[in-house]
Design an enzyme around this catalytic site. Structure first.
Site, PDB file in Angstrom:
ATOM      1  N   ASP A 144       0.952  -1.080   0.008  1.00 60.87           N
ATOM      2  CA  ASP A 144       0.098  -0.146  -0.087  1.00 60.87           C
ATOM      3  C   ASP A 144       0.898   1.308   0.022  1.00 60.87           C
ATOM      4  OD1 ASP A 144      -1.543  -2.207   0.638  1.00 60.87           O
ATOM      5  OD2 ASP A 144      -3.044  -1.063   1.879  1.00 60.87           O
TER       6      ASP A 144
ATOM      7  N   GLU B  65       3.162  -8.334  12.040  1.00 59.25           N
ATOM      8  CA  GLU B  65       2.641  -7.992  10.533  1.00 59.25           C
ATOM      9  C   GLU B  65       4.085  -7.859   9.567  1.00 59.25           C
ATOM     10  OE1 GLU B  65      -0.060  -4.707  10.329  1.00 59.25           O
ATOM     11  OE2 GLU B  65      -0.260  -4.878   8.246  1.00 59.25           O
TER      12      GLU B  65
HETATM   13  C1  GLC Z   1      -2.212  -3.769   4.819  1.00 64.54           C
HETATM   14  C2  GLC Z   1      -1.407  -4.686   3.639  1.00 64.54           C
HETATM   15  C3  GLC Z   1      -2.078  -5.146   2.680  1.00 64.54           C
HETATM   16  C4  GLC Z   1      -2.818  -6.411   3.292  1.00 64.54           C
HETATM   17  C5  GLC Z   1      -3.571  -5.981   4.729  1.00 64.54           C
HETATM   18  C6  GLC Z   1      -4.208  -6.856   5.508  1.00 64.54           C
HETATM   19  O1  GLC Z   1      -3.214  -3.025   4.031  1.00 64.54           O
HETATM   20  O2  GLC Z   1      -0.852  -3.556   2.989  1.00 64.54           O
HETATM   21  O3  GLC Z   1      -1.387  -5.972   1.853  1.00 64.54           O
HETATM   22  O4  GLC Z   1      -3.510  -7.073   2.785  1.00 64.54           O
HETATM   23  O5  GLC Z   1      -2.661  -4.937   5.281  1.00 64.54           O
HETATM   24  O6  GLC Z   1      -3.479  -7.560   6.023  1.00 64.54           O
END
Ligand code: GLC
Length: 433
Positions: free
Chosen positions: A175, A402
């Site tokens: 993102d 994460e």
């Molecule tokens: C963030 C990441 C994306 C992912 C989401 C849920 O937005 O950038 O890639 O799918 O988190 O983990």
């Protein structure tokens, strides 16, 4: 019941890690779908779910298929598979269904995410213990995955270049990458309805996007909403159109996998269509190569220029065995050489590198896993092993985060993270190569 796989020595450190990973997948299971982590991401995310299934299959194969079936139950009529399915109301997340306004009994977002599904389906099938059940489930899912892939080339490559564009940074799955900076800043920010961010209530703002970026993310959503989410119009009407080598490489790998799977279950037409898409994409990939960077880079489809940004997205073509694998392996090794734990999501030698802000430096285990898988499959075993070693070191040091700081291995973002746990299971018990 949390069990230990017979192929792991029950007394070992690995058995403990495996049990912890399984616990996370079970804790985050909402029945039919799994949330990425409690609080920060309380719904079903597209590529998270697919990668999660790779972990679930190790302790409950039927449940793994269900994860993808639930996602595909919310596929749009035109073939698009949304990036979020809002199964429940949760005011703790922004932007929710009221901002997207995509309709549907169960609301979804109106954009998509990296199509890892084809790759996952093929693996679920090929390594299934219950082959008969796998075949039945694959027969129902493969045509849907094919429709999604077809949608990509129809609506995200309307001039038939062979490569698809993303229309929003969130579609990339990476993102907040530096890759989007220049194109995103051309997006206007005026007329965005007042809003309150929720992400920075869960996670330190220093690890999340800036306000200027967030305004533009929302401008794009409002713009597409104004076009009624009509896929046939969005591409040409979007001021943000970027061809991401990582995204396209994932599509190529998934289409090759889909062809293999379709062939195996007797869907020859789908196999032929998928192979044709792969050939066209492979032929178009050289346009994304940048010799100075020693990697692929994004192409801005609005300006027609390559984007000067050396991110992990341009190394992901290794996942699909695209281009010069030795060069890619060398660049990956050089990136690892700059930090204590690889592979950083951006080149540490670039002034725009930020070791804690998401997708601008930190390490993601899902990306490591894709890189290692591609390198191993194409004979770069040492390079793959080095990435796996870094991944295990991060987990042992900081648990199931994460993402991770590549300089000290510290945990970043949300905790108790689903796809990180799924990748650990793959590392511990998945087949290699
Ligand atoms: C963030 C990441 C994306 C992912 C989401 C849920 O937005 O950038 O890639 O799918 O988190 O983990």
């Amino acid at each position: 019941m949390t069990g230990v796989r017979p192929d792991i020595n029950a007394q070992s450190r690995d058995a403990d890690l495996y049990a912890r990973a399984e616990r996370i997948l079970r804790d985050n299971d909402r029945g039919g779908y799994t949330v990425p982590t409690k609080g920060l991401y309380p719904f079903q995310w597209n590529w998270d779910s697919c990668l999660t299934a790779l972990g679930q299959r190790h302790f409950d194969e039927a449940r793994a298929w269900t994860e993808i079936e639930t996602l595909l139950a919310h596929q749009w009529a035109d073939g698009m598979v949304p990036h979020i399915v809002f199964h429940e109301i949760d005011e703790g997340y922004f932007p929710g269904p009221g901002v997207w306004q995509c309709g549907g009994a169960t609301p979804t977002s109106g954009i998509t995410q990296p199509p890892v599904m084809g790759f996952v389906l093929q693996r679920l099938y090929a390594e299934a213990r219950d082959q008969a059940a796998a075949r039945t489930r694959a027969l129902a899912l493969v045509p849907k995955a094919d429709a999604w892939h077809h949608w990509f080339y129809a609506h995200r490559d309307p001039r038939g270049s062979g490569l698809v564009a993303i229309l929003h940074p969130w579609e990339s799955g990476r993102d907040n990458s530096v890759d989007w900076d220049a194109a995103l800043m051309r997006v206007p920010a005026d007329g965005v309805a007042p809003y309150r961010r929720r992400d920075t209530e869960h996670v330190d703002a220093a690890e999340r996007p800036t306000q200027a970026e967030y305004d533009r993310y929302l401008w794009l959503v409002q713009h597409f909403r104004g076009l009624g989410w009509n896929s046939a119009e969005l591409h040409d009407a979007s001021p943000f159109r970027v061809v991401d080598p990582g995204f396209n490489a994932i599509l190529v790998r998934s289409d090759s996998a889909l062809a293999e799977l379709a062939e195996a279950i007797g869907l020859g037409d789908i196999a032929a269509r998928a192979r044709a898409r792969v050939s066209r994409a492979r032929a178009a990939f050289p346009a994304l190569w940048n010799e100075d960077a020693g990697q692929y880079v994004c192409l801005d489809r609005v300006t027609g220029e390559q984007i000067d940004s050396r991110s992990i997205g341009g190394l992901l073509p290794a996942f699909a065995g695209l281009g010069d694998m030795d060069r890619l392996a060398d660049t990956i090794a050089a990136r690892r050489g700059h930090v204590a734990f690889g592979v950083p999501s951006h080149d540490p030698a670039d002034v725009r590198f930020e070791k804690r802000r998401y997708w601008r430096g930190p390490v993601w285990l899902i990306v490591n896993q894709m890189l290692a898988d591609g390198l191993r499959r194409h004979g770069r075993v040492e390079a793959a092993d080095a990435i796996v070693a870094d991944s295990m070191a991060l987990i042992r040091r900081s648990g199931f985060a994460e993402y991770y700081d590549p300089t000290d291995g510290g945990a970043l973002g949300g905790p108790h993270f689903t796809w990180t746990a799924a990748m650990v299971m793959e590392l511990l018990v998945g087949k290699r190569g």
